[in-house]
Design a protein around this motif. Structure first.
Motif, PDB file in Angstrom:
ATOM      1  N   LEU A  48      14.013 -12.121  -4.257  1.00 60.28           N
ATOM      2  CA  LEU A  48      13.343 -12.086  -5.573  1.00 60.28           C
ATOM      3  C   LEU A  48      12.262 -13.155  -5.733  1.00 60.28           C
ATOM      4  CD1 LEU A  48      16.142 -11.248  -8.181  1.00 60.28           C
ATOM      5  CD2 LEU A  48      14.894  -9.758  -6.645  1.00 60.28           C
ATOM      6  N   SER A  71      19.154   2.099  -4.929  1.00 64.02           N
ATOM      7  CA  SER A  71      17.980   1.258  -5.209  1.00 64.02           C
ATOM      8  C   SER A  71      17.152   1.033  -3.951  1.00 64.02           C
ATOM      9  CB  SER A  71      18.401  -0.107  -5.787  1.00 64.02           C
ATOM     10  OG  SER A  71      18.588  -0.028  -7.178  1.00 64.02           O
ATOM     11  N   SER A  72      17.796   0.989  -2.784  1.00 68.68           N
ATOM     12  CA  SER A  72      17.022   0.805  -1.546  1.00 68.68           C
ATOM     13  C   SER A  72      16.169   2.045  -1.254  1.00 68.68           C
ATOM     14  CB  SER A  72      17.941   0.520  -0.363  1.00 68.68           C
ATOM     15  OG  SER A  72      18.607  -0.701  -0.557  1.00 68.68           O
ATOM     16  N   ASP A  84      25.925  -3.183 -10.573  1.00 64.94           N
ATOM     17  CA  ASP A  84      24.563  -3.091 -11.090  1.00 64.94           C
ATOM     18  C   ASP A  84      23.639  -2.939  -9.874  1.00 64.94           C
ATOM     19  OD1 ASP A  84      22.062  -3.601 -12.154  1.00 64.94           O
ATOM     20  OD2 ASP A  84      22.696  -5.321 -13.356  1.00 64.94           O
ATOM     21  N   ARG A  85      23.255  -1.708  -9.568  1.00 66.63           N
ATOM     22  CA  ARG A  85      22.455  -1.300  -8.394  1.00 66.63           C
ATOM     23  C   ARG A  85      23.303  -1.279  -7.123  1.00 66.63           C
ATOM     24  NH1 ARG A  85      17.364  -0.871  -9.770  1.00 66.63           N
ATOM     25  NH2 ARG A  85      16.404  -2.201 -11.348  1.00 66.63           N
ATOM     26  N   TYR A  86      22.918  -0.355  -6.202  1.00 68.83           N
ATOM     27  CA  TYR A  86      23.533  -0.290  -4.865  1.00 68.83           C
ATOM     28  C   TYR A  86      22.537   0.439  -3.967  1.00 68.83           C
ATOM     29  CZ  TYR A  86      27.485  -0.211  -1.546  1.00 68.83           C
ATOM     30  OH  TYR A  86      28.309  -0.405  -0.453  1.00 68.83           O
ATOM     31  N   MET A 120      18.129  -6.420   2.188  1.00 70.07           N
ATOM     32  CA  MET A 120      18.926  -5.712   1.166  1.00 70.07           C
ATOM     33  C   MET A 120      20.242  -5.241   1.781  1.00 70.07           C
ATOM     34  SD  MET A 120      17.523  -5.522  -1.837  1.00 70.07           S
ATOM     35  CE  MET A 120      15.915  -5.882  -2.567  1.00 70.07           C
ATOM     36  N   ARG A 148      19.683 -12.818  -2.082  1.00 68.09           N
ATOM     37  CA  ARG A 148      18.988 -12.375  -3.305  1.00 68.09           C
ATOM     38  C   ARG A 148      17.871 -13.347  -3.699  1.00 68.09           C
ATOM     39  NH1 ARG A 148      20.222  -9.635  -8.279  1.00 68.09           N
ATOM     40  NH2 ARG A 148      19.035 -10.531  -9.976  1.00 68.09           N
ATOM     41  N   TYR A 204      13.366   1.803  -4.189  1.00 65.03           N
ATOM     42  CA  TYR A 204      12.377   0.710  -4.130  1.00 65.03           C
ATOM     43  C   TYR A 204      11.739   0.563  -2.747  1.00 65.03           C
ATOM     44  CZ  TYR A 204      13.571  -0.973  -8.808  1.00 65.03           C
ATOM     45  OH  TYR A 204      13.736  -1.074 -10.171  1.00 65.03           O
ATOM     46  N   PHE A 241       9.711  -8.363  -7.653  1.00 64.79           N
ATOM     47  CA  PHE A 241       9.635  -6.912  -7.895  1.00 64.79           C
ATOM     48  C   PHE A 241       8.978  -6.608  -9.237  1.00 64.79           C
ATOM     49  CE2 PHE A 241      12.950  -7.253  -4.727  1.00 64.79           C
ATOM     50  CZ  PHE A 241      12.569  -6.268  -3.843  1.00 64.79           C
ATOM     51  N   GLU A 272      23.783  -6.096  -7.300  1.00 66.90           N
ATOM     52  CA  GLU A 272      23.038  -6.173  -6.040  1.00 66.90           C
ATOM     53  C   GLU A 272      21.553  -6.383  -6.311  1.00 66.90           C
ATOM     54  OE1 GLU A 272      23.685  -3.545  -2.879  1.00 66.90           O
ATOM     55  OE2 GLU A 272      25.681  -4.369  -2.610  1.00 66.90           O
ATOM     56  N   PRO A 273      20.783  -7.022  -5.427  1.00 68.45           N
ATOM     57  CA  PRO A 273      21.361  -7.754  -4.302  1.00 68.45           C
ATOM     58  C   PRO A 273      22.162  -8.939  -4.812  1.00 68.45           C
ATOM     59  CG  PRO A 273      18.983  -8.161  -4.461  1.00 68.45           C
ATOM     60  CD  PRO A 273      19.305  -7.121  -5.475  1.00 68.45           C
ATOM     61  N   LYS A 327      20.344  -1.350 -18.293  1.00 70.65           N
ATOM     62  CA  LYS A 327      21.552  -1.373 -17.452  1.00 70.65           C
ATOM     63  C   LYS A 327      22.591  -2.355 -17.997  1.00 70.65           C
ATOM     64  CE  LYS A 327      19.331  -1.874 -13.518  1.00 70.65           C
ATOM     65  NZ  LYS A 327      19.768  -3.132 -13.053  1.00 70.65           N
ATOM     66  N   ASP A 366      10.058 -11.713 -11.552  1.00 71.87           N
ATOM     67  CA  ASP A 366      10.392 -11.940 -10.141  1.00 71.87           C
ATOM     68  C   ASP A 366       9.447 -11.121  -9.254  1.00 71.87           C
ATOM     69  OD1 ASP A 366      11.407  -9.302  -9.763  1.00 71.87           O
ATOM     70  OD2 ASP A 366      13.371  -9.913 -10.551  1.00 71.87           O
ATOM     71  N   ARG A 373      24.079  -6.309   1.235  1.00 70.53           N
ATOM     72  CA  ARG A 373      24.999  -5.224   0.839  1.00 70.53           C
ATOM     73  C   ARG A 373      26.220  -5.152   1.752  1.00 70.53           C
ATOM     74  NH1 ARG A 373      21.344  -1.153   0.123  1.00 70.53           N
ATOM     75  NH2 ARG A 373      21.208  -2.081  -1.935  1.00 70.53           N
ATOM     76  N   GLU A 432      13.297  -0.971 -13.912  1.00 71.43           N
ATOM     77  CA  GLU A 432      13.394  -2.154 -14.789  1.00 71.43           C
ATOM     78  C   GLU A 432      13.370  -1.714 -16.266  1.00 71.43           C
ATOM     79  OE1 GLU A 432      12.922  -4.971 -12.355  1.00 71.43           O
ATOM     80  OE2 GLU A 432      12.843  -3.169 -11.130  1.00 71.43           O
TER      81      GLU A 432
HETATM   82  P1  TYD Z   1      17.358  -7.689 -10.978  1.00 70.05           P
HETATM   83  O1  TYD Z   1      16.964  -8.954 -11.636  1.00 70.05           O
HETATM   84  O2  TYD Z   1      18.799  -7.366 -10.843  1.00 70.05           O
HETATM   85  O3  TYD Z   1      16.552  -6.514 -11.644  1.00 70.05           O
HETATM   86  P2  TYD Z   1      17.003  -5.538 -12.788  1.00 70.05           P
HETATM   87  O4  TYD Z   1      17.360  -6.408 -13.958  1.00 70.05           O
HETATM   88  O5  TYD Z   1      15.819  -4.673 -13.009  1.00 70.05           O
HETATM   89  O6  TYD Z   1      18.173  -4.798 -12.213  1.00 70.05           O
HETATM   90  O7  TYD Z   1      16.655  -7.702  -9.557  1.00 70.05           O
HETATM   91  C1  TYD Z   1      16.934  -6.834  -8.592  1.00 70.05           C
HETATM   92  C2  TYD Z   1      15.622  -6.315  -8.058  1.00 70.05           C
HETATM   93  O8  TYD Z   1      15.822  -5.934  -6.708  1.00 70.05           O
HETATM   94  C3  TYD Z   1      15.134  -5.097  -8.814  1.00 70.05           C
HETATM   95  O9  TYD Z   1      13.766  -5.246  -9.111  1.00 70.05           O
HETATM   96  C4  TYD Z   1      15.293  -3.968  -7.831  1.00 70.05           C
HETATM   97  C5  TYD Z   1      15.321  -4.637  -6.490  1.00 70.05           C
HETATM   98  N1  TYD Z   1      16.164  -3.963  -5.487  1.00 70.05           N
HETATM   99  C6  TYD Z   1      15.579  -3.325  -4.419  1.00 70.05           C
HETATM  100  O10 TYD Z   1      14.345  -3.324  -4.301  1.00 70.05           O
HETATM  101  N2  TYD Z   1      16.357  -2.709  -3.477  1.00 70.05           N
HETATM  102  C7  TYD Z   1      17.716  -2.717  -3.545  1.00 70.05           C
HETATM  103  O11 TYD Z   1      18.398  -2.160  -2.670  1.00 70.05           O
HETATM  104  C8  TYD Z   1      18.330  -3.396  -4.668  1.00 70.05           C
HETATM  105  C9  TYD Z   1      19.819  -3.437  -4.787  1.00 70.05           C
HETATM  106  C10 TYD Z   1      17.515  -4.003  -5.609  1.00 70.05           C
END
Ligand code: TYD
Length: 210
Positions: free
Chosen positions: A54, A100-101, A95-97, A70, A50, A104, A155, A39-40, A16, A153, A74, A12
């Protein structure tokens, strides 16, 4: 696949969004058509998943449930949006794929990476990004930046220790393959974007158009 698939990763608050805008302008200036997604999420169904993921009301969510949601999101996103766009020759910026799994649900929640790898193979086969940019920043700095964004959220409510494990997992994975480019996000925006531009320029499709 005719297009190129670029993913942006990081803890975070690493910046990004700003840097995704930079990549969009970079591709526009080279007349490369692209789709920007996240993603998600990314499709109607995946965005609904998503919302569940969240929602801080879901505080009792089991880590394996979280992982499977997740990957459910995906799989839908990949089949409905990402692969068709690539087949049409468009580039996809995500933005993430999957990384991130691993970071996280693996690093953060403690799920075994072998299990994540099994779910990845089951859902995506060998489909992977062409380039993954990992924006890296000390966790304290990132959280301070992200903290200014309003309501947190599910996370974002996690501890600094959790995010330190997430960061460490991104960095460890980045050592395993040349598709990763780790960029020090503590540096000036122009320095960071210079590095991103260099990483993009290394992609075969861009080299051959020059
Ligand atoms: P997001 O608001 O997009 O967070 P950020 O702005 O930090 O990108 O929320 C996505 C959240 O989901 C982020 O905290 C990370 C989490 N996440 C996972 O835990 N696993 C995953 O596979 C993905 C894609 C996201």
């Amino acid at each position: 696949m005719k297009g190129r698939f670029i993913t942006i990763e990081g803890v975070e608050g690493v910046g990004k969004s700003t840097n995704i805008s930079y990549i969009e302008r970079f591709l526009e200036s080279r007349d490369i058509e692209f789709v920007s997604t996240r993603e998600p999420g990314g499709t109607a169904l995946a965005e609904r998943i998503r919302d569940v993921l969240l929602d801080k009301v879901e505080s009792s969510m089991d880590p394996m449930t979280e992982l499977l949601l997740m990957f459910a999101a995906r799989k839908q996103h990949t089949e409905e949006l990402i692969k068709p766009a690539l087949e049409r020759g468009k580039w996809v910026i995500c933005d993430r794929y999957t990384d991130s799994s691993y970071a996280y649900q693996g690093g953060g929640r403690g799920l075994d990476s072998k299990i994540i790898s099994k779910v990845e193979k089951l859902t995506l086969g060998s489909f992977k990004p062409d380039l993954t940019i990992v924006l890296d920043l000390p966790v304290k700095k990132g959280l301070a930046r992200a903290g200014n964004r309003g309501e947190l959220d599910r996370f974002e409510l996690e501890s600094e220790k959790f995010f330190k494990r997430v960061r460490a997992t991104f960095l460890a994975r980045a050592k395993t393959h040349k598709r990763y480019h780790v960029i020090n996000a503590s540096r000036s925006l122009s320095a960071v974007q210079g590095k991103i531009g260099a990483a993009l320029t290394c992609l075969p499709a861009l080299r051959s158009t020059r």
